[in-house]
Design a protein around this motif. Sequence first.
Motif, PDB file in Angstrom:
ATOM      1  N   VAL A  67     -15.213   7.923  -3.929  1.00  0.00           N
ATOM      2  CA  VAL A  67     -14.062   8.308  -3.117  1.00  0.00           C
ATOM      3  C   VAL A  67     -14.501   9.180  -1.946  1.00  0.00           C
ATOM      4  N   LYS A  68     -15.461  10.062  -2.189  1.00  0.00           N
ATOM      5  CA  LYS A  68     -15.954  10.935  -1.132  1.00  0.00           C
ATOM      6  C   LYS A  68     -16.523  10.116   0.036  1.00  0.00           C
ATOM      7  N   LYS A  69     -17.266   9.060  -0.287  1.00  0.00           N
ATOM      8  CA  LYS A  69     -17.843   8.194   0.754  1.00  0.00           C
ATOM      9  C   LYS A  69     -16.736   7.536   1.584  1.00  0.00           C
ATOM     10  N   LYS A  70     -15.667   7.148   0.920  1.00  0.00           N
ATOM     11  CA  LYS A  70     -14.541   6.523   1.637  1.00  0.00           C
ATOM     12  C   LYS A  70     -13.872   7.535   2.562  1.00  0.00           C
ATOM     13  N   LEU A  71     -13.742   8.772   2.088  1.00  0.00           N
ATOM     14  CA  LEU A  71     -13.141   9.799   2.912  1.00  0.00           C
ATOM     15  C   LEU A  71     -14.007  10.088   4.136  1.00  0.00           C
ATOM     16  N   ASP A  72     -15.320  10.161   3.920  1.00  0.00           N
ATOM     17  CA  ASP A  72     -16.240  10.412   5.039  1.00  0.00           C
ATOM     18  C   ASP A  72     -16.177   9.287   6.078  1.00  0.00           C
ATOM     19  N   ALA A  73     -16.001   8.073   5.598  1.00  0.00           N
ATOM     20  CA  ALA A  73     -15.949   6.916   6.486  1.00  0.00           C
ATOM     21  C   ALA A  73     -14.675   6.921   7.338  1.00  0.00           C
ATOM     22  N   LEU A  74     -13.601   7.551   6.835  1.00  0.00           N
ATOM     23  CA  LEU A  74     -12.357   7.587   7.578  1.00  0.00           C
ATOM     24  C   LEU A  74     -12.377   8.615   8.699  1.00  0.00           C
ATOM     25  N   LYS A  75     -13.249   9.602   8.605  1.00  0.00           N
ATOM     26  CA  LYS A  75     -13.276  10.700   9.579  1.00  0.00           C
ATOM     27  C   LYS A  75     -13.962  10.273  10.868  1.00  0.00           C
TER      28      LYS A  75
ATOM     29  N   PHE B 210      -5.142  -0.398   1.073  1.00  0.00           N
ATOM     30  CA  PHE B 210      -5.517   0.225   2.339  1.00  0.00           C
ATOM     31  C   PHE B 210      -6.905  -0.231   2.776  1.00  0.00           C
ATOM     32  N   ALA B 211      -7.862  -0.238   1.839  1.00  0.00           N
ATOM     33  CA  ALA B 211      -9.239  -0.628   2.161  1.00  0.00           C
ATOM     34  C   ALA B 211      -9.307  -2.073   2.637  1.00  0.00           C
TER      35      ALA B 211
ATOM     36  N   LYS C  91      -3.283   5.810   8.190  1.00  0.00           N
ATOM     37  CA  LYS C  91      -4.533   6.519   7.909  1.00  0.00           C
ATOM     38  C   LYS C  91      -4.292   7.817   7.145  1.00  0.00           C
ATOM     39  N   GLN C  92      -3.274   8.566   7.543  1.00  0.00           N
ATOM     40  CA  GLN C  92      -2.979   9.829   6.873  1.00  0.00           C
ATOM     41  C   GLN C  92      -2.590   9.589   5.412  1.00  0.00           C
ATOM     42  N   SER C  93      -1.801   8.547   5.183  1.00  0.00           N
ATOM     43  CA  SER C  93      -1.416   8.223   3.802  1.00  0.00           C
ATOM     44  C   SER C  93      -2.643   7.842   2.979  1.00  0.00           C
ATOM     45  N   TYR C  94      -3.546   7.076   3.602  1.00  0.00           N
ATOM     46  CA  TYR C  94      -4.762   6.669   2.888  1.00  0.00           C
ATOM     47  C   TYR C  94      -5.614   7.879   2.543  1.00  0.00           C
ATOM     48  N   GLU C  95      -5.751   8.801   3.496  1.00  0.00           N
ATOM     49  CA  GLU C  95      -6.527  10.018   3.226  1.00  0.00           C
ATOM     50  C   GLU C  95      -5.911  10.811   2.078  1.00  0.00           C
TER      51      GLU C  95
ATOM     52  N   ALA D  88       0.817  -1.216   0.000  1.00  0.00           N
ATOM     53  CA  ALA D  88       0.000   0.000   0.000  1.00  0.00           C
ATOM     54  C   ALA D  88       0.851   1.268   0.000  1.00  0.00           C
ATOM     55  N   ILE D  89       1.858   1.293   0.850  1.00  0.00           N
ATOM     56  CA  ILE D  89       2.676   2.502   0.969  1.00  0.00           C
ATOM     57  C   ILE D  89       3.490   2.741  -0.290  1.00  0.00           C
ATOM     58  N   ALA D  90       4.082   1.695  -0.835  1.00  0.00           N
ATOM     59  CA  ALA D  90       4.887   1.857  -2.051  1.00  0.00           C
ATOM     60  C   ALA D  90       4.021   2.343  -3.206  1.00  0.00           C
ATOM     61  N   ASN D  91       2.817   1.776  -3.349  1.00  0.00           N
ATOM     62  CA  ASN D  91       1.913   2.240  -4.405  1.00  0.00           C
ATOM     63  C   ASN D  91       1.522   3.690  -4.198  1.00  0.00           C
ATOM     64  N   PHE D  92       1.187   4.034  -2.946  1.00  0.00           N
ATOM     65  CA  PHE D  92       0.807   5.421  -2.669  1.00  0.00           C
ATOM     66  C   PHE D  92       1.964   6.373  -2.948  1.00  0.00           C
ATOM     67  N   GLN D  93       3.167   6.029  -2.486  1.00  0.00           N
ATOM     68  CA  GLN D  93       4.319   6.901  -2.654  1.00  0.00           C
ATOM     69  C   GLN D  93       4.682   7.099  -4.126  1.00  0.00           C
TER      70      GLN D  93
END
Length: 417
Positions: A409-417, A371-372, A383-387, A312-317
């Motif tokens: 994507v918005k729904k996923k962001l709302d779910a993380l908060k 991440f999901a 979590k911060q990287s996922y956001e 996850a981190i390598a893909n995000f980075q």
Amino acid sequence: MKKLLVSFLLCSATFTVMAQRAKVSSAEENLKKPDLEKAKADIDAALQNDKTKNDAKTWLVNGQILEAMGTKAKDPALALQAYDSYKKALEIDPKMKEAVLVMNQSMYNIYAVVANAGYAALNEQKWEPAFTNFTKAEDVVSFFNSKNLGSTIPTDTSLVFYTGYAANQAGQKDQALTYLQKAADLQFKAEPALYVILGQLYEEKGDNAGWLKAIEQGKTVFPKDKRFNDMEMMYYTKTGKTTELLSMLEKKIAENPDDQQLQLDYAIRLDNLANPHDEKGNEVAKPANYDELIGKAEAAYKKVLAANPSDAIANFQLGALFFNKAVVYNKQLNDLDSKQQTGPKAKELQGKMEELMNQSLPYFEKADQSFAAKGANLEASDKQSYESCLYALQKIYAIKNQTAKMEEVKKKLDALK
């Protein structure tokens, strides 16, 4: 008559002295029984009499009685009173023969009672009492060892370390540094925390030489403890020694080619060096070797993903690496004046930006999936990287006019908060 009277007075004085010395002897006898209360009453009487209160023997016996009481009750206050009494005896008669026979075991007993009180306070996280008792225990050792009474109490490196540890916890940084450095010099090997805290204290003082030395000592004594590698990298980063930092990482990668975490750390370091920020998190000017650094970072990320495509981190980075380059072109595009907005320059910048956005998209989408998949097991550090990943996806989908994906994507962001 005068002569008889004088003789009588002299005999009376002699009798008084003998009576008080008998109190000292009685105290010794009661100590042996042991009847500590009677022994203390006897010696107190001798200490209150002008004829015996300045005798070394009186203070020696008083020390023995207090030591026995303190040891029995495990009372550091009584033990330290015994210590003071022994000191008084030696002050009166530095070459007192009986001290050689008595004080070695006695001083050790005092030291043990006071040190154990320090450890008890340490276990209860009472840092000030722990530090106070530890330092007093060390005073006992230092005093006795300085008197050349035929033996010494060995230095306890554990006590030295825990004295420094307690001082640090109590906020007494200078004292902590003194004791912890002494423990390191004594090659204390039971706690890697020694070198971690020592390094932090030198860092706080701005003593880079001491900081690096503590890290190197820690690595030597505890070669498998990864904290010292992290501290070493932090040292090179904070002191601006990027060449040394990268050389160190490259050497470690060569030694551990299958260590994917090390490879990822290397990639992130390169990425951060290529995209520096100030202390407030604001972007600053790119380094002259930006292209070299970012090229190495990209290659390192891809090595990690070749071994583990779902990292996850390598893909995000890697997605962020392309996305950040696209942002640079987007900023240049926005800085063009109205005439240039429809010219060839704008078209060139728009093309480069879209190409990089397209390059970043699959990595962000893969990171999103990874991440999901962690669900409730998503660590707080991720979590911060996922956001950030989701915000980037939202931005890309907006540019591409993919409204449905934006909403998802918005729904996923709302779910993380």
